[in-house]
Design an enzyme around this catalytic site. Structure first.
Site, PDB file in Angstrom:
ATOM      1  N   THR A  91       0.852  -1.191   0.000  1.00  0.00           N
ATOM      2  CA  THR A  91       0.000   0.000   0.000  1.00  0.00           C
ATOM      3  C   THR A  91       0.888   1.241   0.000  1.00  0.00           C
ATOM      4  OG1 THR A  91      -0.113   0.006   2.411  1.00  0.00           O
ATOM      5  CG2 THR A  91      -1.909  -1.103   1.253  1.00  0.00           C
ATOM      6  N   GLU A 180       5.662   5.322   0.244  1.00  0.00           N
ATOM      7  CA  GLU A 180       5.627   4.070   1.012  1.00  0.00           C
ATOM      8  C   GLU A 180       7.027   3.829   1.547  1.00  0.00           C
ATOM      9  OE1 GLU A 180       8.054   2.805  -1.178  1.00  0.00           O
ATOM     10  OE2 GLU A 180       7.112   0.837  -1.174  1.00  0.00           O
ATOM     11  N   MET A 181       7.381   2.600   1.961  1.00  0.00           N
ATOM     12  CA  MET A 181       8.626   2.440   2.707  1.00  0.00           C
ATOM     13  C   MET A 181       9.539   1.292   2.247  1.00  0.00           C
ATOM     14  SD  MET A 181       7.145   3.395   6.477  1.00  0.00           S
ATOM     15  CE  MET A 181       8.744   3.840   7.109  1.00  0.00           C
ATOM     16  N   GLU A 182       9.226   0.626   1.154  1.00  0.00           N
ATOM     17  CA  GLU A 182      10.012  -0.569   0.785  1.00  0.00           C
ATOM     18  C   GLU A 182      10.511  -0.636  -0.663  1.00  0.00           C
ATOM     19  OE1 GLU A 182       6.922  -0.866   2.236  1.00  0.00           O
ATOM     20  OE2 GLU A 182       7.618  -1.264   4.283  1.00  0.00           O
ATOM     21  N   SER A 204      -3.854   3.585   0.023  1.00  0.00           N
ATOM     22  CA  SER A 204      -4.620   3.395   1.265  1.00  0.00           C
ATOM     23  C   SER A 204      -5.012   4.719   1.907  1.00  0.00           C
ATOM     24  CB  SER A 204      -3.810   2.558   2.253  1.00  0.00           C
ATOM     25  OG  SER A 204      -2.561   3.189   2.505  1.00  0.00           O
ATOM     26  N   ASP A 205      -4.304   5.794   1.559  1.00  0.00           N
ATOM     27  CA  ASP A 205      -4.641   7.106   2.125  1.00  0.00           C
ATOM     28  C   ASP A 205      -4.164   8.201   1.178  1.00  0.00           C
ATOM     29  OD1 ASP A 205      -2.200   5.771   3.270  1.00  0.00           O
ATOM     30  OD2 ASP A 205      -1.745   7.811   3.914  1.00  0.00           O
TER      31      ASP A 205
HETATM   32  N1  HPA Z   1       3.474   6.732   4.420  1.00  0.00           N
HETATM   33  C1  HPA Z   1       4.342   5.716   4.382  1.00  0.00           C
HETATM   34  N2  HPA Z   1       3.977   4.498   4.035  1.00  0.00           N
HETATM   35  C2  HPA Z   1       2.696   4.296   3.721  1.00  0.00           C
HETATM   36  C3  HPA Z   1       1.764   5.324   3.762  1.00  0.00           C
HETATM   37  C4  HPA Z   1       2.178   6.591   4.124  1.00  0.00           C
HETATM   38  O1  HPA Z   1       1.388   7.553   4.163  1.00  0.00           O
HETATM   39  N3  HPA Z   1       0.562   4.795   3.405  1.00  0.00           N
HETATM   40  C5  HPA Z   1       0.772   3.480   3.151  1.00  0.00           C
HETATM   41  N4  HPA Z   1       2.064   3.177   3.350  1.00  0.00           N
END
Ligand code: HPA
Length: 236
Positions: A91, A180-182, A204-205
Site C-alpha cells: 500500500t 511508502e517504505m520498501e 490506502s490514504d
Molecule cells: N506513508 C508511508 N507508508 C505508507 C503510507 C504513508 O502515508 N501509506 C501506506 N504506506
C-alpha cells in the site's frame, strides 16, 4: 541451505516471488489463491509460503516494514535463492489529489533520500527504475482485467511519521506521486543482481485530501491487486 534470515531449502523457493509487507497478508494470499501450499520460512515471523497458481510455483514472502527489511530479504532471495522476479504487493499514501484512495499504482521508479545505497558511492542511485518487462505485462494484464491503473514514481521514505513535511519538496524536486517504505531497496537490489522487480501499490490514504480506506475496502481491493499480480507473474 539457509541464510542469516531465511531457513528455506533452495528448492522450496520459487523463481517468482510476491512480497507483501505483512506476514498475515502473505498467509492470506497463499491460503486463498494458491494450491498445495507449504510454509517455507518462519524466521523472525516473516512467513513465506510456496504453492501453485494455475500450475506454476509461486512463493509469497513477507518483506517486513521499511527499506532495511526489504533490503535484506530481496538481497538473499536474488543472490542465494536465484529468484528471478519479485513483485512487491503493498500500500502507499498519495501525494496527488487525482491519485485517489483504492487506486492501483504501478511503480515505474522509486526515489529515496536513504543511505541504503552507500556501498555504491560512484553511482547516482537517488532514483532506481522498475523492470520494464514486468511493468509492460502488468499494464497489459490490467487492461485484460478491465482495471484502471495509475503509474509513476514512488517516494520510499524511512519515516512513517513526519514525512508529510517533505511531501511537497519530493513532489516538486523528484516528481514522486506516492509514498511508502520498501520499493526503493527492492529495485536497488534487482538492479544490483541484474534481476527484475516492480511494485503494485494500492492507495490506502491520500495525504492531500486526508481520505482513508476502510478495513472492508482494503480487503476487497487487495483481492483485485493480488489477482493482477498473480495473473502477471505467471506470464513472465
Ligand atoms: N506513508 C508511508 N507508508 C505508507 C503510507 C504513508 O502515508 N501509506 C501506506 N504506506
Amino acid at each position: 541451505m539457509s541464510t542469516p534470515h531465511i531457513e528455506s531449502n533452495k528448492e522450496d523457493i520459487a523463481k517468482k516471488v510476491i512480497m507483501p509487507g505483512d506476514p498475515e497478508r502473505a498467509k492470506y494470499i497463499a491460503e486463498t489463491f494458491l494450491k498445495d501450499v507449504k510454509l517455507v520460512n518462519r524466521v523472525r515471523g516473516e512467513n513465506a509460503y510456496t504453492g501453485n497458481y494455475k500450475g506454476q510455483p509461486i512463493t509469497v514472502f513477507s518483506s517486513g516494514m521499511g527499506i532495511p527489511s526489504m533490503g535484506i530479504y530481496s538481497h538473499e532471495l536474488f543472490s542465494e535463492y536465484d529468484v528471478d522476479y519479485i513483485i512487491r504487493l503493498g500500500t502507499a499514501g498519495s501525494y496527488k489529489e487525482d491519485i485517489k484512495v483504492k487506486d492501483i499504482f504501478i511503480a515505474e521508479s522509486a526515489y529515496s533520500g536513504t543511505s541504503f545505497d552507500e556501498s555504491s558511492s560512484n553511482e547516482n542511485t537517488l532514483i532506481v527504475n522498475s523492470s520494464p518487462k514486468i511493468n509492460s505485462v502488468l499494464i497489459q494484464t490490467a487492461e485484460e482485467l478491465g482495471l484502471n491503473i495509475k503509474t509513476g514514481r514512488v517516494h520510499t521514505t524511512e519515516a512513517f511519521y513526519g514525512h508529510d513535511n517533505i511531501g511537497e519538496k519530493v513532489v516538486k524536486e523528484y516528481n514522486a506521486s506516492v509514498v511508502e517504505m520498501e520499493t526503493y531497496s527492492l529495485l536497488f537490489n534487482a538492479k544490483k543482481f541484474h534481476k527484475d522487480a516492480s511494485a503494485v501499490l494500492t492507495i490506502s490514504d491520500n495525504l492531500v485530501t486526508k481520505e482513508e480506506m476502510s478495513r472492508e475496502e482494503r480487503v476487497k481491493r487487495l483481492n483485485t491487486s493480488i489477482t493482477l499480480v498473480l495473473e502477471t507473474i505467471i506470464k513472465l
